[in-house]
Design a protein around this motif. Structure first.
Motif, PDB file in Angstrom:
ATOM      1  N   PRO A   1      92.309  42.616  95.135  1.00 11.87           N
ATOM      2  CA  PRO A   1      91.136  43.476  94.935  1.00 11.87           C
ATOM      3  C   PRO A   1      91.094  44.608  95.951  1.00 11.87           C
ATOM      4  CG  PRO A   1      90.518  41.366  95.911  1.00 11.87           C
ATOM      5  CD  PRO A   1      91.947  41.247  95.503  1.00 11.87           C
ATOM      6  N   SER A   2      90.497  45.710  95.561  1.00 12.53           N
ATOM      7  CA  SER A   2      90.387  46.867  96.438  1.00 12.53           C
ATOM      8  C   SER A   2      89.420  46.586  97.587  1.00 12.53           C
ATOM      9  CB  SER A   2      89.901  48.074  95.645  1.00 12.53           C
ATOM     10  OG  SER A   2      89.644  49.161  96.496  1.00 12.53           O
ATOM     11  N   SER A   3      89.688  47.223  98.722  1.00 10.24           N
ATOM     12  CA  SER A   3      88.802  47.081  99.878  1.00 10.24           C
ATOM     13  C   SER A   3      88.003  48.353 100.137  1.00 10.24           C
ATOM     14  CB  SER A   3      89.617  46.738 101.129  1.00 10.24           C
ATOM     15  OG  SER A   3      90.564  47.750 101.403  1.00 10.24           O
ATOM     16  N   ILE A   4      88.208  49.402  99.319  1.00 15.59           N
ATOM     17  CA  ILE A   4      87.470  50.646  99.546  1.00 15.59           C
ATOM     18  C   ILE A   4      86.107  50.572  98.867  1.00 15.59           C
ATOM     19  CG2 ILE A   4      89.597  51.963  99.762  1.00 15.59           C
ATOM     20  CD1 ILE A   4      89.074  53.149  97.022  1.00 15.59           C
TER      21      ILE A   4
ATOM     22  N   LEU B   1      85.270  50.437  86.449  1.00 11.72           N
ATOM     23  CA  LEU B   1      84.845  50.172  85.071  1.00 11.72           C
ATOM     24  C   LEU B   1      85.586  48.991  84.452  1.00 11.72           C
ATOM     25  CD1 LEU B   1      84.732  53.845  83.704  1.00 11.72           C
ATOM     26  CD2 LEU B   1      82.898  52.546  84.830  1.00 11.72           C
ATOM     27  N   VAL B   2      86.854  48.819  84.812  1.00 17.77           N
ATOM     28  CA  VAL B   2      87.682  47.741  84.274  1.00 17.77           C
ATOM     29  C   VAL B   2      88.535  47.191  85.422  1.00 17.77           C
ATOM     30  CG1 VAL B   2      89.557  47.136  82.671  1.00 17.77           C
ATOM     31  CG2 VAL B   2      87.786  48.758  81.961  1.00 17.77           C
ATOM     32  N   PRO B   3      88.561  45.878  85.646  1.00 18.14           N
ATOM     33  CA  PRO B   3      89.438  45.328  86.692  1.00 18.14           C
ATOM     34  C   PRO B   3      90.901  45.630  86.393  1.00 18.14           C
ATOM     35  CG  PRO B   3      87.833  43.691  85.941  1.00 18.14           C
ATOM     36  CD  PRO B   3      87.754  44.844  84.983  1.00 18.14           C
ATOM     37  N   GLU B   4      91.681  45.826  87.425  1.00 18.65           N
ATOM     38  CA  GLU B   4      93.080  46.217  87.248  1.00 18.65           C
ATOM     39  C   GLU B   4      93.913  45.162  86.520  1.00 18.65           C
ATOM     40  OE1 GLU B   4      94.896  47.520  90.869  1.00 18.65           O
ATOM     41  OE2 GLU B   4      93.294  48.968  91.298  1.00 18.65           O
ATOM     42  N   GLU B   5      93.504  43.900  86.590  1.00 18.46           N
ATOM     43  CA  GLU B   5      94.292  42.872  85.898  1.00 18.46           C
ATOM     44  C   GLU B   5      94.144  42.933  84.383  1.00 18.46           C
ATOM     45  OE1 GLU B   5      90.532  40.648  87.398  1.00 18.46           O
ATOM     46  OE2 GLU B   5      91.916  42.186  88.144  1.00 18.46           O
ATOM     47  N   ARG B   6      93.226  43.781  83.903  1.00 20.45           N
ATOM     48  CA  ARG B   6      93.068  43.992  82.469  1.00 20.45           C
ATOM     49  C   ARG B   6      93.620  45.368  82.091  1.00 20.45           C
ATOM     50  NH1 ARG B   6      90.110  40.377  79.790  1.00 20.45           N
ATOM     51  NH2 ARG B   6      89.588  41.818  78.103  1.00 20.45           N
ATOM     52  N   ALA B   7      94.112  45.511  80.877  1.00 15.61           N
ATOM     53  CA  ALA B   7      94.600  46.790  80.365  1.00 15.61           C
ATOM     54  C   ALA B   7      93.429  47.560  79.772  1.00 15.61           C
ATOM     55  CB  ALA B   7      95.681  46.565  79.311  1.00 15.61           C
TER      56      ALA B   7
ATOM     57  N   LEU C   1      98.206  52.322  95.301  1.00 18.00           N
ATOM     58  CA  LEU C   1      99.638  52.223  95.584  1.00 18.00           C
ATOM     59  C   LEU C   1      99.935  51.148  96.629  1.00 18.00           C
ATOM     60  CD1 LEU C   1      99.721  54.822  93.887  1.00 18.00           C
ATOM     61  CD2 LEU C   1     101.350  55.742  95.515  1.00 18.00           C
ATOM     62  N   THR C   2      99.046  50.980  97.575  1.00 21.53           N
ATOM     63  CA  THR C   2      99.238  49.936  98.582  1.00 21.53           C
ATOM     64  C   THR C   2      99.212  48.555  97.942  1.00 21.53           C
ATOM     65  OG1 THR C   2      98.254  51.276 100.331  1.00 21.53           O
ATOM     66  CG2 THR C   2      98.284  48.899 100.679  1.00 21.53           C
ATOM     67  N   ARG C   3      98.324  48.377  96.980  1.00 17.49           N
ATOM     68  CA  ARG C   3      98.164  47.059  96.346  1.00 17.49           C
ATOM     69  C   ARG C   3      99.095  46.842  95.158  1.00 17.49           C
ATOM     70  NH1 ARG C   3      94.135  46.781  93.749  1.00 17.49           N
ATOM     71  NH2 ARG C   3      93.253  48.872  93.877  1.00 17.49           N
ATOM     72  N   ASN C   4      99.712  47.903  94.668  1.00 17.75           N
ATOM     73  CA  ASN C   4     100.583  47.824  93.491  1.00 17.75           C
ATOM     74  C   ASN C   4     101.936  48.444  93.819  1.00 17.75           C
ATOM     75  OD1 ASN C   4      98.717  46.951  91.011  1.00 17.75           O
ATOM     76  ND2 ASN C   4      97.536  48.373  92.281  1.00 17.75           N
ATOM     77  N   PRO C   5     102.813  47.714  94.479  1.00 17.82           N
ATOM     78  CA  PRO C   5     104.095  48.286  94.911  1.00 17.82           C
ATOM     79  C   PRO C   5     105.003  48.690  93.759  1.00 17.82           C
ATOM     80  CG  PRO C   5     104.043  45.904  95.281  1.00 17.82           C
ATOM     81  CD  PRO C   5     102.651  46.314  94.918  1.00 17.82           C
ATOM     82  N   GLY C   6     104.693  48.291  92.527  1.00 17.17           N
ATOM     83  CA  GLY C   6     105.490  48.703  91.380  1.00 17.17           C
ATOM     84  C   GLY C   6     105.268  50.147  90.981  1.00 17.17           C
ATOM     85  N   ILE C   7     104.220  50.787  91.540  1.00 22.11           N
ATOM     86  CA  ILE C   7     103.942  52.198  91.263  1.00 22.11           C
ATOM     87  C   ILE C   7     104.554  53.040  92.368  1.00 22.11           C
ATOM     88  CG2 ILE C   7     102.181  53.938  90.793  1.00 22.11           C
ATOM     89  CD1 ILE C   7     100.214  51.652  90.238  1.00 22.11           C
ATOM     90  N   LYS C   8     105.510  53.880  92.030  1.00 22.87           N
ATOM     91  CA  LYS C   8     106.113  54.764  93.025  1.00 22.87           C
ATOM     92  C   LYS C   8     105.251  56.017  93.184  1.00 22.87           C
ATOM     93  CE  LYS C   8     110.813  53.196  92.047  1.00 22.87           C
ATOM     94  NZ  LYS C   8     112.179  53.593  91.611  1.00 22.87           N
ATOM     95  N   ASN C   9     105.202  56.514  94.397  1.00 20.96           N
ATOM     96  CA  ASN C   9     104.366  57.677  94.696  1.00 20.96           C
ATOM     97  C   ASN C   9     105.109  58.960  94.363  1.00 20.96           C
ATOM     98  OD1 ASN C   9     102.254  59.248  95.579  1.00 20.96           O
ATOM     99  ND2 ASN C   9     102.747  59.024  97.750  1.00 20.96           N
ATOM    100  N   ASP C  10     105.274  59.226  93.061  1.00 26.31           N
ATOM    101  CA  ASP C  10     105.940  60.446  92.616  1.00 26.31           C
ATOM    102  C   ASP C  10     105.385  60.851  91.258  1.00 26.31           C
ATOM    103  OD1 ASP C  10     107.293  58.908  90.593  1.00 26.31           O
ATOM    104  OD2 ASP C  10     108.916  58.457  91.991  1.00 26.31           O
TER     105      ASP C  10
END
Length: 212
Positions: free
Chosen positions: A26-29, A96-102, A174-183
């Motif tokens: 979960p996000s901490s922000i 609006l929608v938790p990240e574990e859901r699409a 990006l910190t919590r989802n390492p599968g997303i590259k920052n590009d």
């Protein structure tokens, strides 16, 4: 996000042994939680590899007050579409929608470098809506010219507060989802995925403000 369903015509990916979906931490922000009904999303069927940026507004129905938060939220409910996050003009972030859901934000389209995703980018992505209005040319498919001309020019484009909040949110995602590259191959606009149907986040969005 425009007023048309983004869950139609999708090719939902079939799970494989290598397709392990691990729920993000979960996000901490700081953000406001205002979850949409569960019918506006589904259990995620693939690992998260992308972020997609959008703009949203209620300019068609209320050109003098296009960013009323309750009205914009009601559009998501009415058309059964969604995104994971929304950022208002003051930089407030809404979950609006938790990240574990699409969430239903991408719809029909094609990522040229990820053809195997088919029309199923919802399952692989996190959607972020920014309250904004694009150029007249970008908006004419959804807003008549006379309506667009009645909108206060100060309501066009994006605010400083939104860029600040978006950078904070992207860093967190990006910190919590390492599968997303920052590009720019993995952080994309809706107009890149579905250029025939979509124009957001549009010409008024400054990609350099988020490091690209």
């Amino acid at each position: 996000m425009t007023v048309q369903t983004e869950k139609q015509f999708e090719k939902v990916p079939l799970p494989t042994e290598s397709m392990v979906v691990i729920p993000p931490e979960p996000s901490s922000i700081e953000m406001k939680e205002w979850l949409l009904p569960k019918k506006n999303s589904r259990v995620r069927g693939a690992p998260i590899t992308h972020v997609m940026l959008h703009f949203t507004n209620n300019a068609l129905r209320s050109p003098q007050s296009p960013y009323n938060i309750e009205d914009v939220y009601a559009l998501f409910e009415e058309y059964e579409v969604s995104a994971h996050y929304m950022i208002d003009r003051e930089g407030e972030i809404y979950l609006l929608v938790p990240e574990e859901r699409a969430a239903f934000h991408a719809g029909k389209g094609r990522h040229l470098n990820y053809q195997e995703y088919g029309n199923g980018l919802n399952d692989y992505s996190i959607g972020i809506e920014l309250m904004a209005i694009g150029t007249k040319e970008e908006m004419l498919s959804t807003i008549p010219e006379e309506t667009y001309d009645s909108i206060d020019p100060l309501n066009m484009g994006y605010t400083e507060e939104q860029y600040i909040a978006l950078n904070k949110l992207l860093d967190d995602i990006l910190t919590r989802n390492p599968g997303i590259k920052n590009d720019r191959e993995h952080i994309i606009g809706h107009d890149e995925y579905s250029p025939v149907r979509k124009s957001d986040p549009g010409e008024l969005f400054d990609w350099s403000r988020i490091g690209f």
